[in-house]
Design a protein around this motif. Structure first.
Motif, PDB file in Angstrom:
ATOM      1  N   HIS A  34       0.810  -1.213   0.000  1.00  0.00           N
ATOM      2  CA  HIS A  34       0.000   0.000   0.000  1.00  0.00           C
ATOM      3  C   HIS A  34       0.846   1.267   0.000  1.00  0.00           C
ATOM      4  O   HIS A  34       0.801   2.047   0.948  1.00  0.00           O
ATOM      5  N   ARG A  70      -7.356   0.858  -5.953  1.00  0.00           N
ATOM      6  CA  ARG A  70      -8.140   1.311  -4.805  1.00  0.00           C
ATOM      7  C   ARG A  70      -7.330   2.330  -4.011  1.00  0.00           C
ATOM      8  O   ARG A  70      -6.137   2.148  -3.782  1.00  0.00           O
ATOM      9  N   ASP A  82      -3.623   0.427  -3.612  1.00  0.00           N
ATOM     10  CA  ASP A  82      -3.346  -0.961  -3.982  1.00  0.00           C
ATOM     11  C   ASP A  82      -4.175  -1.376  -5.184  1.00  0.00           C
ATOM     12  O   ASP A  82      -5.155  -0.729  -5.527  1.00  0.00           O
ATOM     13  N   HIS A  88     -10.454  -7.477  -0.448  1.00  0.00           N
ATOM     14  CA  HIS A  88     -10.017  -7.627   0.929  1.00  0.00           C
ATOM     15  C   HIS A  88     -10.407  -6.404   1.743  1.00  0.00           C
ATOM     16  O   HIS A  88     -10.726  -5.354   1.194  1.00  0.00           O
ATOM     17  N   ASP A 101      -3.664  -5.844   4.671  1.00  0.00           N
ATOM     18  CA  ASP A 101      -4.845  -6.503   4.121  1.00  0.00           C
ATOM     19  C   ASP A 101      -5.436  -7.475   5.128  1.00  0.00           C
ATOM     20  O   ASP A 101      -4.713  -8.179   5.822  1.00  0.00           O
TER      21      ASP A 101
HETATM   22 ZN   LIG Z   1      -5.064  -3.678   0.409  1.00  0.00          ZN
END
Ligand SMILES: [Zn+2]
Ligand SMILES: [Zn+2]
Length: 141
Positions: A34, A70, A82, A88, A101
Motif C-alpha cells: 500500500h 483502490r 493498492d 479484501h 490486508d
Molecule cells: Zn489492500
C-alpha cells in the motif's frame, strides 16, 4: 500479474496503455505494501526519469476512476494505494499508519431504508488498532 494481464486490465478499464500507466500498475502489482502516491512516483521515476510527478499522479487518479486501483484514505496521512484484484478489507495502525490486508468476507448490506436513494457500489471494512509491530508485547514472565 504478467505484463499482458496488466495491458488487458488497462484496456478493460478503458485506458490506453501508456508506458507511465503501465509502470504505475506494474509497481502496485509488485508491491502489496500500500504505497503512497509519493512512493509510487519515486519508484516509477527511478525506472523512467522522464515521467513527471504530475503525470504519475494523474495516471494514479485515472486508474482509481477506472476501478483498477483502490485508494485507501488514512486520515491525517497520505492516501495509500493498492491494485484491486482480490477483494479484501484493511487494517490501519493508529500508531505507525501501516495499512495491512485483511482476508475478505462478505459484509451485510445496510437496510434499503437507511440507504434511501443512494446507489451502493461496494462495501468494505477498515479495522483500526495497533499492528503487530506496535501492539504492546505481552510480558513473558
Ligand atoms: Zn489492500
Ligand atoms: Zn503499527
Amino acid at each position: 500479474m504478467e505484463s499482458e494481464a496488466i495491458k488487458r486490465s488497462l484496456e478493460a478499464g478503458g485506458l490506453r496503455c501508456t508506458p507511465q500507466r503501465y509502470a504505475v500498475m506494474a509497481f502496485l502489482t509488485k508491491h502489496a505494501s500500500h504505497p503512497t502516491a509519493a512512493e509510487i512516483f519515486e519508484a516509477v521515476n527511478r525506472v523512467d526519469p522522464r515521467s513527471s510527478r504530475a503525470t504519475t499522479y494523474n495516471n494514479l487518479r485515472d486508474l482509481v476512476h477506472a476501478g483498477l486501483v483502490r485508494e485507501v484514505a488514512v486520515e491525517g496521512r497520505a492516501a495509500r494505494f493498492d491494485v484491486k484484484g482480490m477483494r479484501h478489507h484493511h487494517f490501519i495502525c493508529d500508531r505507525c499508519g501501516d495499512v495491512e490486508d485483511i482476508e475478505w468476507y462478505d459484509v451485510p448490506r445496510p437496510a434499503s431504508a437507511s440507504l434511501g436513494k443512494r446507489v451502493l457500489r461496494e462495501c468494505e471494512l477498515i479495522f483500526r488498532g495497533l499492528c503487530t509491530k506496535c501492539a504492546p508485547k505481552r510480558a513473558s514472565r
